[in-house]
Design a protein around this motif. Structure first.
Motif, short mmCIF file in Angstrom:
data_model
loop_
_atom_site.label_atom_id
_atom_site.label_comp_id
_atom_site.label_asym_id
_atom_site.label_seq_id
_atom_site.Cartn_x
_atom_site.Cartn_y
_atom_site.Cartn_z
N LEU A 35 3.07 17.29 0.40
CA LEU A 35 4.19 16.89 -1.14
C LEU A 35 3.03 16.46 -2.10
N ILE A 36 3.26 15.28 -3.36
CA ILE A 36 2.51 15.32 -4.18
C ILE A 36 3.50 14.12 -5.55
N ILE A 37 3.25 13.31 -5.28
CA ILE A 37 4.02 12.02 -6.23
C ILE A 37 3.79 12.72 -7.89
N THR A 38 4.81 13.24 -9.04
CA THR A 38 4.39 12.61 -9.89
C THR A 38 4.53 11.92 -10.59
N ASP A 39 4.00 12.01 -12.17
CA ASP A 39 3.83 11.08 -12.79
C ASP A 39 5.31 10.47 -13.24
N GLU A 40 6.78 10.89 -12.92
CA GLU A 40 8.17 9.91 -12.58
C GLU A 40 7.86 9.46 -11.65
N CYS A 41 7.18 8.72 -11.33
CA CYS A 41 7.35 7.91 -10.34
C CYS A 41 7.19 6.04 -10.93
N ILE A 42 8.13 5.38 -10.57
CA ILE A 42 7.66 3.85 -11.07
C ILE A 42 7.57 2.80 -10.66
N ASN A 43 6.58 3.36 -9.15
CA ASN A 43 5.62 2.56 -8.97
C ASN A 43 6.90 1.67 -8.11
N CYS A 44 7.58 1.74 -7.43
CA CYS A 44 9.10 0.97 -6.91
C CYS A 44 7.87 0.52 -5.62
N ASP A 45 7.29 0.97 -4.82
CA ASP A 45 6.77 0.65 -3.71
C ASP A 45 7.82 0.92 -2.55
N VAL A 46 8.35 1.54 -2.49
CA VAL A 46 9.18 2.19 -1.38
C VAL A 46 8.75 3.52 0.32
N CYS A 47 7.86 4.11 -1.24
CA CYS A 47 7.20 5.26 0.08
C CYS A 47 6.51 4.80 0.67
N GLU A 48 5.33 4.02 0.17
CA GLU A 48 3.81 3.50 0.65
C GLU A 48 4.23 3.18 2.44
N PRO A 49 5.14 1.73 2.56
CA PRO A 49 5.01 1.68 4.04
C PRO A 49 6.04 2.56 4.63
N GLU A 50 7.02 3.47 4.12
CA GLU A 50 7.71 4.53 4.98
C GLU A 50 6.89 5.62 5.66
N CYS A 51 5.49 5.75 4.91
CA CYS A 51 4.19 6.62 5.27
C CYS A 51 3.86 7.12 6.74
N PRO A 52 3.77 7.25 7.59
CA PRO A 52 4.13 7.74 9.24
C PRO A 52 1.95 7.24 9.44
N ASN A 53 1.46 8.54 8.39
CA ASN A 53 0.06 8.82 8.81
C ASN A 53 -0.60 8.26 7.62
N GLY A 54 0.02 7.20 6.88
CA GLY A 54 -0.84 5.98 5.59
C GLY A 54 -1.39 6.80 4.92
N ALA A 55 -1.05 8.45 4.57
CA ALA A 55 -1.30 9.55 3.50
C ALA A 55 -0.82 8.91 2.31
N ILE A 56 0.24 7.74 1.84
CA ILE A 56 0.30 7.22 0.87
C ILE A 56 -0.71 5.94 0.16
N TYR A 57 -0.81 5.74 -0.75
CA TYR A 57 -1.42 4.69 -1.43
C TYR A 57 -1.36 4.30 -3.18
N GLN A 58 -2.13 3.90 -3.62
CA GLN A 58 -1.75 3.16 -5.50
C GLN A 58 -3.27 4.06 -5.62
N GLY A 59 -2.14 4.53 -6.47
CA GLY A 59 -3.61 5.24 -7.25
C GLY A 59 -3.56 4.74 -9.02
N ASP A 60 -4.75 5.27 -9.72
CA ASP A 60 -5.16 4.42 -10.67
C ASP A 60 -3.09 4.00 -11.54
N GLU A 61 -3.07 4.93 -11.85
CA GLU A 61 -1.89 4.51 -12.80
C GLU A 61 0.02 4.67 -11.98
N ILE A 62 -0.07 5.59 -10.50
CA ILE A 62 1.25 5.46 -9.73
C ILE A 62 0.03 6.20 -8.53
#
Length: 84
Positions: free
Chosen positions: A3-30
């Motif tokens: 999967l990929i996160i698009t630039d429509e991301c609002i940085n709401c912080d709900v996706c990161e803790p849901e990932c069981p593999n730790g694949a989601i992280y805070q990038g420079d913008e989103i």
């Protein structure tokens, strides 16, 4: 397919803790997804948890990382073996 996160991301912080593999992280913008760790939750859940919780629907399949269910399961098995 990862999967990929698009630039429509609002940085709401709900996706990161849901990932069981730790694949989601805070990038420079989103938030971003590491395709080497994303299994679309195969092996963990029936559906992709980040997609389920995303309030703006900005997590589509990544066309640059096409994988079959079998490949996603093999990646899940590799990731879980490495973390054991």
């Amino acid at each position: 397919m990862a999967l990929i996160i698009t630039d429509e991301c609002i940085n709401c912080d709900v996706c990161e803790p849901e990932c069981p593999n730790g694949a989601i992280y805070q990038g420079d913008e989103i938030y971003e997804i590491d395709p080497d760790l994303c299994t679309e939750c195969v092996g963990h859940y029936e559906t992709s948890q980040c997609v389920e919780v995303c309030p703006v629907d900005c997590i589509p399949h990544d066309p640059d990382h096409v994988e079959s269910q079998e490949e996603l399961m093999a990646k899940y098995e590799r990731i879980t073996a490495e973390s054991a």
